[in-house]
Structure formats: C-alpha cells, structure tokens
Design an enzyme around this catalytic site. Structure first.
Site: not given
Ligand code: PLP
Length: 470
Positions: A38, A168, A284, A313
């Site tokens: 990014y 996202y 999610d 995370k």
């Molecule tokens: N799901 C959500 C809501 C996210 O904000 C993110 C990443 O910011 C992801 C999935 C993807 O996670 P990763 O970057 O660890 O692959």
C-alpha cells in the site's frame, strides 16, 4: 493499566547483518530491494520514511533514537502495545519448546487450549476454531466453509455472497470478491466473482437522507437510495436467498472504507433476516475484535451471534500473525463423513495454529482479562473523542466519527479533502505521531492500553498538524 515504561528499549546487538548500518545505508538498501505494501513507489523513494528499530507500548523508536507515537497500532493490531513483557515471554518460552508442527492429523497443547479458550470468550455457540496466519486467510476459510456447508447440505448451487458496498475483508482474490474497494482493487476486477453489494449504512451520507439521531436503520430495507447499488440488504437477501451461500459484513465499522460507523440495529435486523432464511451470517471482526469497539467483540456490543466469526490482528495482541475462523457446532457437524461419503474440508495453511503464535494468543487473552483492557477503556475513549473533536473543529465542516478506541474525521472538500489528509499525516510524522490517511479520512486507532497522557499527546499533535496545514 499498562505496565510499560514510557521509554523504548535501547537496541540490542542484533544480528551481524543489522549492526552499525546508518539510516542512509538502510534507506538505500530498502529502496533497492524492498517492496512496501500500500505504498506508492516513486513518492516513497523521495520521502524521509521512518525506520523503526525497537518499540515499547505505543512508542516506536527510530534508528536515530527519536520516538514516534504509534497512532494506528501498526495497522490496527498492536492492541496491547509493543514489547508487552508478558507476551514477549510467552513467545520466548514456547519458542524454546516447540516451534512448529502441523495440525493435519496431529495436535499440540497451545492450539488445543487456544481453540477451547476462544470458544469460551467469543459470542456463545461458536464452538470450533480453524486457524490461519492473516485476516484474509481467516475470511477465505469462512467463505469456503460456507460454500462447502451448502454442498454438505445437498444445495451446491448456493454460491453467491452478499456483502456491503465498500466493505473490506482482505487482499486475496476471494476476499476482494466480497470486499471490493475501487481505489484498491480495480486492476483485479476482471478476475473476480463479485458479491452482491448492498447499500452501505454510510451514516454521514445517509443513503436515504435521514439524520443519525432518528435512525432506525431504514437503509436496511430502503427501496431507493442515493448510492446506485443493486439494492438494500433486505432486497438482496429476499431476492437471492436461494442462491446465497452467506452474508458477510464488518460489524459496526467499515474500517478500510474510512472508519464508517453504523448502528447496531442494522446488524440486529441482518441477523434476524439471515435466520429467517437459514443463511449463514459471517461477521468479520479481524479489525475490530478484542476490544476496539469498547466491548471485547463488536457482536457482543451489537447483541448478535454470527454463524461464522473471523478474528485476526489483536488475537495475538498484534505481536505475531495469527487469525481464526470460528464456526457454530451445527456448521462444524455437517463436515463429518456421511456414511461412505467423506466431507473433509480440504483447506489449511502450513503454519495454521503454529505453537508459538497459539501460545502468544493464549497469553494475550490472559492479558486482556487480567489487565481489564476493555474495562479501562472509557477514560481513554473520552480523551480520544474530546481531543478529536478539537481537531475536527479546525477542519470546518468535517464530521467526526467515534466508536470505542476508533476516532476518525472525514475531511470535507472545503477543508482540503484527501490532499489535506495526506498533509496532516506527513506533518504529524514530523511532530512525532505516525498515522496513515484513508482517502480523505484521518483517524486514530491507538493501542488500547496507551497511557492517557500518550493519547493526549496524539490528539494534540493532530490538532497542531491540522492547524499548520491550513
Ligand atoms: N478483514 C478486515 C475487516 C480487515 O480490516 C482486514 C485488514 O485490515 C482483513 C480482513 C485482512 O486482514 P490481513 O491484512 O491480516 O490479511
């Protein structure tokens, strides 16, 4: 309260490769060899970017010894601060015992105990966990579980996903199919099978022209909206339920879209409608799980229980990569062999449930509980909100959005929009705070256990950066 000292550790000897390299030399080698995510290459090559050598709490120590506050928890994950002694110890102790073994056909204590603990702390009924390393992989697993669940049920034609506009869910091809952001993903569009994207509950620009004070989540079932999407969530579910594998959403906050916060009522209505049609609801919480919204899980705050929950995370306190996909026992049980017919889930990553990351996640769950991380948030949330209100006042006409330990300002075009957001982030760095803008939005997403004085410094730096970029 965090037990961190306010300073960063001074660098140890490190490996021979790291010794005695100047900032200039590391920067030269970085530009020569490293590809940053990014990050626009040409402008990155022109700028003086931070090279971080060590970190403690919410403080990053740069190579020259200067200290930078981590305003975005190193991409939304370092919930418990850097170098938390208990977490570092958990890594060291497990690393001395067992570093890796597979979970295919065998097991190990850290993964077993972590799966058990997650079933206890997560919203009730999510009894089984599959592990991976990144959030995207947790979401990929969730999507594939939903698809195979329907095959197991004798309905293999259910292959569509329903999601929210501007959602996202990661960066793999599967996840961008359900979480397409045009500014990020346009080159990949021809290779995707896009989900059906419902009108998003974008409250600052209410798609049905209402005010947040009197909102009853009308956009959930609106007939018409200003967004031009294919329909409201209710319309899409009622129209496509018999081909739908699952609905997937980010709960309460569409983070990557610019920290767009929306009401719990929307999720409650979604839960009820998914239940009415027997459609699995995937929530999610990769970004917002583990305290970010002011509750341990956003689902808890919204009063819903999903059928599939993705976490990442903050699961390990953000120190090492690990993610999890939790499912109800009812879904899990459909994967048992049916007589002669195997229903194995042919999915898994080499390092899923790695012993070190599992042991670390177990320790992080203990820290969340014992340090009462979530219970200690209200004072921190108040500092964040009050401080960011002052920043928003400098950026006239720009709405402030807050939820738990998330505070975002979408800079209005009249206040400079996207360009101003970038300038503020750059000036904040010069003043000792690291943030990244998201389009025209600036935001703070600090470690949950940042000291109140550190949070105060963050908002003061942002306010100054906002004034000095006018
Ligand atoms: N799901 C959500 C809501 C996210 O904000 C993110 C990443 O910011 C992801 C999935 C993807 O996670 P990763 O970057 O660890 O692959």
């Amino acid at each position: 309260m965090s037990s961190h000292a306010s300073s960063c550790p001074t660098p140890g000897n490190g490996s021979p490769h790291q010794q005695a390299l100047s900032y200039e030399e590391l920067r030269r080698r970085d530009i020569a060899y490293l590809w940053h995510p990014y990050t626009e290459i040409s402008s990155f090559e022109q700028m003086k970017f931070p090279i971080v050598e060590s970190a403690q709490g919410c403080r990053l120590r740069e190579l020259d010894g200067s200290v930078l506050l981590d305003g975005i928890s190193s991409w939304w994950c370092v919930n418990l601060g850097h170098s938390h002694p208990r977490l570092v110890r958990a890594i060291q102790e497990q690393a001395a015992k067992l570093q890796h073994t597979l979970l295919g056909g065998m097991s190990h204590p850290p993964a077993i105990l972590l799966a058990e603990r997650l079933a206890q702390v997560a919203p009730r009924g999510l009894g089984h966990a599959m592990f991976a390393s990144d959030g995207s992989c947790a979401v990929e697993a969730a999507l594939k579980i939903a698809l195979q669940y329907w095959t197991n049920q004798g309905e293999p034609h259910r292959t569509r996903f329903i999601t929210l506009e501007d959602g996202y869910h990661g960066d793999t091809l599967g996840t961008i199919g359900v979480g397409y952001i045009d500014g990020f993903h346009r080159p990949f569009l021809p290779a995707l099978r896009p989900a059906l994207a419902a009108v998003a509950p974008y409250c600052n620009r209410c798609p049905v022209g209402l005010r947040p004070e009197s909102c009853h989540a009308e956009c959930f079932d609106c007939r018409e909206s200003s967004s031009g999407s294919s329909g409201s969530m209710e319309t899409l579910i009622r129209r496509h339920h018999d081909e739908c594998a699952a609905v997937i959403v980010e709960p309460l906050c569409q983070a990557a879209a610019g920290m767009r916060i929306y009401p719990a009522l929307y999720l409650q209505r979604l839960r009820a409608l998914c239940s009415e049609y027997g459609i699995p609801l995937i929530v999610d919480e990769v970004a917002v799980g583990f305290g970010r919204t002011g509750a341990m899980f956003a689902c808890e705050k919204a009063g819903i229980v999903p059928d599939i929950l993705t976490l990442g995370k903050g699961l390990t306190g953000g120190l090492l990569p690990m993610s999890a996909t939790l499912v109800t026992d009812a879904i899990y049980d459909t994967f048992r062999a049916n007589g002669e017919q195997p229903r194995t889930f042919f999915h898994g990553h080499t390092f899923c449930g790695n012993p070190i990351t599992s042991a670390l996640a177990l320790a992080a769950l203990e820290v969340y509980e014992e340090e009462k991380t979530v219970e200690q948030l209200p004072e921190r949330m108040r500092i964040l909100e009050e401080g960011m209100r002052k920043v928003a006042a400098v950026l006239a006409g720009s709405p402030l959005r807050t939820l738990g330990m998330i505070a975002a300002i979408e800079i209005a075009p009249g206040a400079g929009g996207r360009l101003r957001a970038r300038k503020i982030a750059a000036r904040a760095y010069e003043l000792g705070l690291f943030i990244r803008s998201l389009g025209s939005t600036i935001y703070l997403w600090p470690p949950l256990n940042s000291e109140p004085a550190e949070l105060q410094s963050m908002v003061e730096i942002l306010e100054r950066a906002a004034r000095e970029t006018a």
